[in-house]
Design an enzyme around this catalytic site. Structure first.
Site, mmCIF file in Angstrom:
data_model
loop_
_atom_site.group_PDB
_atom_site.id
_atom_site.type_symbol
_atom_site.label_atom_id
_atom_site.label_comp_id
_atom_site.label_asym_id
_atom_site.label_seq_id
_atom_site.Cartn_x
_atom_site.Cartn_y
_atom_site.Cartn_z
ATOM 1 N N ASP A 49 11.035 51.792 51.086
ATOM 2 C CA ASP A 49 12.076 52.804 51.225
ATOM 3 C C ASP A 49 13.324 52.228 50.559
ATOM 4 O O ASP A 49 13.713 51.104 50.836
ATOM 5 C CB ASP A 49 12.316 53.045 52.718
ATOM 6 N N ILE A 50 13.928 52.988 49.653
ATOM 7 C CA ILE A 50 15.141 52.510 48.989
ATOM 8 C C ILE A 50 16.335 52.851 49.876
ATOM 9 O O ILE A 50 16.552 54.025 50.205
ATOM 10 C CB ILE A 50 15.293 53.179 47.601
ATOM 11 N N HIS A 131 21.111 57.294 31.808
ATOM 12 C CA HIS A 131 22.296 57.011 30.990
ATOM 13 C C HIS A 131 23.441 56.575 31.881
ATOM 14 O O HIS A 131 23.638 57.102 32.979
ATOM 15 C CB HIS A 131 22.656 58.178 30.073
ATOM 16 N N ASP A 143 26.704 62.584 37.340
ATOM 17 C CA ASP A 143 26.235 62.521 35.942
ATOM 18 C C ASP A 143 26.852 61.343 35.220
ATOM 19 O O ASP A 143 27.932 61.468 34.669
ATOM 20 C CB ASP A 143 26.596 63.841 35.244
ATOM 21 N N GLU A 177 24.755 58.750 25.869
ATOM 22 C CA GLU A 177 23.898 59.937 26.032
ATOM 23 C C GLU A 177 24.718 61.198 25.839
ATOM 24 O O GLU A 177 24.262 62.186 25.263
ATOM 25 C CB GLU A 177 23.247 59.937 27.431
ATOM 26 N N GLU A 178 25.950 61.156 26.349
ATOM 27 C CA GLU A 178 26.778 62.362 26.313
ATOM 28 C C GLU A 178 27.187 62.747 24.884
ATOM 29 O O GLU A 178 27.687 63.841 24.667
ATOM 30 C CB GLU A 178 28.014 62.187 27.216
ATOM 31 N N ASP A 206 18.430 61.527 35.219
ATOM 32 C CA ASP A 206 19.765 61.965 34.803
ATOM 33 C C ASP A 206 20.192 63.053 35.779
ATOM 34 O O ASP A 206 19.683 64.176 35.722
ATOM 35 C CB ASP A 206 19.689 62.503 33.355
ATOM 36 N N ASP A 308 18.928 60.091 48.270
ATOM 37 C CA ASP A 308 17.977 59.274 49.026
ATOM 38 C C ASP A 308 16.537 59.595 48.619
ATOM 39 O O ASP A 308 15.765 58.707 48.240
ATOM 40 C CB ASP A 308 18.204 59.551 50.524
ATOM 41 N N ASP A 312 13.916 57.159 46.545
ATOM 42 C CA ASP A 312 12.620 56.772 47.104
ATOM 43 C C ASP A 312 11.484 57.201 46.180
ATOM 44 O O ASP A 312 10.480 56.492 46.036
ATOM 45 C CB ASP A 312 12.424 57.396 48.489
HETATM 46 N N1 TRP Z 1 21.815 65.473 30.129
HETATM 47 C C1 TRP Z 1 22.837 66.361 30.610
HETATM 48 C C2 TRP Z 1 24.119 65.568 30.665
HETATM 49 O O1 TRP Z 1 24.092 64.401 30.860
HETATM 50 C C3 TRP Z 1 22.522 66.921 31.962
HETATM 51 C C4 TRP Z 1 21.361 67.831 31.951
HETATM 52 C C5 TRP Z 1 21.424 69.160 31.725
HETATM 53 C C6 TRP Z 1 20.028 67.516 32.121
HETATM 54 N N2 TRP Z 1 20.164 69.673 31.783
HETATM 55 C C7 TRP Z 1 19.292 68.712 32.011
HETATM 56 C C8 TRP Z 1 19.350 66.332 32.388
HETATM 57 C C9 TRP Z 1 17.934 68.705 32.130
HETATM 58 C C10 TRP Z 1 17.983 66.353 32.526
HETATM 59 C C11 TRP Z 1 17.271 67.541 32.389
HETATM 60 O O2 TRP Z 1 25.151 66.138 30.536
HETATM 61 ZN ZN ZN Z 2 24.032 63.248 32.062
#
Ligand code: TRP
Ligand code: ZN
Ligand code: CA
Length: 446
Positions: A49-50, A131, A143, A177-178, A206, A308, A312
């Site tokens: 369990d985390i 990310h 996020d 990633e953004e 993500d 949570d 897990d």
């Molecule tokens: N990747 C997007 C971000 O970081 C968030 C996101 C939107 C997303 N739709 C998704 C992540 C579907 C995973 C799957 O802003």
């Molecule tokens: Zn994101």
């Protein structure tokens, strides 16, 4: 009445005395060990369990890093590198082999953090990634502090368990990633062609703590999808297929390279329907994360239950996929006690050595293997019994006029009326005066 020793047996006895002496040299270390528990071979190991409090503690740290660095953790800003240093510090202290991969994007240096858990078959690598960068508008705690902290705490759990997975485990925190999955694409592009095929699967996390959460599972590789669905089934939490933009995160470059992908998502700026609110709770007609890409994506922008359960689920998936932790347990498990045990000369009492078996299910087999190594100058002196957890005895070796020294035999016992788990004993008694010896080791193979 026993037969007198042949000269050959006496010569063997002399040779054994030398062998016994050699054993005697290492004996202090061996015998200092408290009642040798027997070595447990790799079998099913349940995923831990985390602790969500630990995941939240990482989020609090990321929030502080944003506070101290102009309110964000974005690519090219000081808060990004500070986030990476925080995660790397935890992993280094836990025994991971970490490396920082640099790339350049929009005129700034970006960084990926790669952490390998030593061991496992590297030609079958299971990867988990998230990310670590935020947008410039805010601290990016859901996020994607959430995915970053979830895989960090899972990596630390791997270390706490000192997991010995069959497959190799690798964790990754992506930069930029953004800006369009820049870091993860850079990583995949820089893999040698032969190395791509060594990644058996990539799992992406993500946004896993959305404040008005949904439970979305990526609908891609069927095996990876199933392991998550199985986990949520054990919690009786219904899941849906992730549809909020298929190529919108770091799994996309992996998928393009032909690597099987999977992942979890708790929702971004789409609106929760009435049906979804019905099954998951929360607010219908509201976004899953109303603070998506906004300054209010702070440490208050987290649903603890979603964080949570998803954390897990990460651990469950990695244990299942990499650790050989699938059920049923390994049928070849063996347990051994290697502590020497002197058998007093006749007339003397019987002595016993124990092996405690744990982690198995059901009864022992009708062909339980019992390996016994005993050093003795006259093997016919020894009576040896296996005693099952029920207390029932199984005769392995009878006293006889067999003057050959030593026993190194694997016996087969019908132990099907015994539970496998419990304390098994080997009972030895010397029935003939003059010759002596000791139990060297014994082993149960289920
Ligand atoms: N990747 C997007 C971000 O970081 C968030 C996101 C939107 C997303 N739709 C998704 C992540 C579907 C995973 C799957 O802003
Ligand atoms: Zn994101
Ligand atoms: Ca004897």
């Amino acid at each position: 009445m026993r037969t007198p020793h042949s000269p050959r047996a006496l010569a063997a006895a002399a040779a054994l005395a030398t062998a016994a002496l050699a054993v005697g040299v290492v004996a202090p270390t061996v015998q200092a060990a408290p009642a040798a528990p027997g070595r447990v071979s790799p079998a099913a190991v349940a995923a831990p369990d985390i602790p969500v409090a630990n995941v939240k503690a990482h989020l609090a740290q990321l929030q502080q890093i944003a506070n101290a660095n102009g309110g964000n953790r974005a690519h090219g800003r000081s808060g990004y590198k500070a986030s990476l240093d925080y995660v790397k510090g935890k992993l280094d202290a836990a025994g991971f082999t970490t490396s920082v991969q640099q790339f350049s994007s929009s005129g700034a240096t970006g960084y990926n953090l790669i952490a390998d858990w030593p061991g496992g078959d590297a030609s079958r690598t299971v990867m988990a990634g998230a990310h670590l960068d935020s947008v410039t508008a805010g601290p990016g705690i859901n996020d994607n502090g959430s995915g970053s902290a979830g895989i960090l705490e899972t990596a630390l759990a791997v270390s706490r368990a000192q997991l010995k997975p069959d497959k190799h485990l690798r964790f990754a925190w992506w930069g930029a990633e953004e800006l369009g999955m820049v870091g993860s694409r850079y990583y995949v592009n820089s893999l040698a062609t032969g190395d791509r095929s060594k990644i058996s699967g990539y799992l992406n996390f993500d946004m896993i703590g959305s404040p008005n959460p949904g439970y979305f599972v990526y609908d891609d590789d069927p095996t990876l999808e199933k392991v998550f669905k199985d986990y949520f089934a054990t919690l009786s939490i219904p899941t849906e297929i992730e549809t909020e933009g298929d190529g919108r995160s770091d799994h996309a470059p992996f998928k393009s390279a032909g690597i099987p992908v999977g992942g979890l998502f708790s929702g971004a700026d789409y609106t929760k329907t009435a049906a979804q609110a019905q099954k998951w709770g929360g607010s219908m007609g509201q976004e899953f994360d109303a603070c998506y890409h906004a300054s209010c994506d702070t440490s208050s922008n987290i649903n603890d239950s979603a964080l949570d359960h998803n954390s897990d689920a990460i651990a469950y998936a990695l244990w299942q996929l990499a650790a050989g932790g699938s059920t049923p347990p390994d049928p070849g498990g063996s347990f051994e006690n290697t502590t020497d045990l002197a058998v007093p000369d006749s007339p003397g009492p019987a002595v016993t050595s124990s092996i405690t078996v744990t982690g198995r299910t059901g009864n022992a087999s009708s062909a339980l293997k019992v390996g016994v190594k005993a050093v003795h100058t006259y093997s016919g002196d020894l009576v040896i019994d296996l005693v099952g957890p029920s207390g029932r005895s199984y005769r392995l070796h009878n006293s006889s006029s067999d003057s050959t020294p030593n026993i190194d035999t694997t016996y087969t016992v019908n132990a099907s009326s015994e539970t496998a788990n419990g304390t098994w004993k080997l009972k030895l008694q010397d029935k003939g005066p003059q010759d002596t010896g000791y139990l060297d080791s014994w082993k149960l193979t289920f």
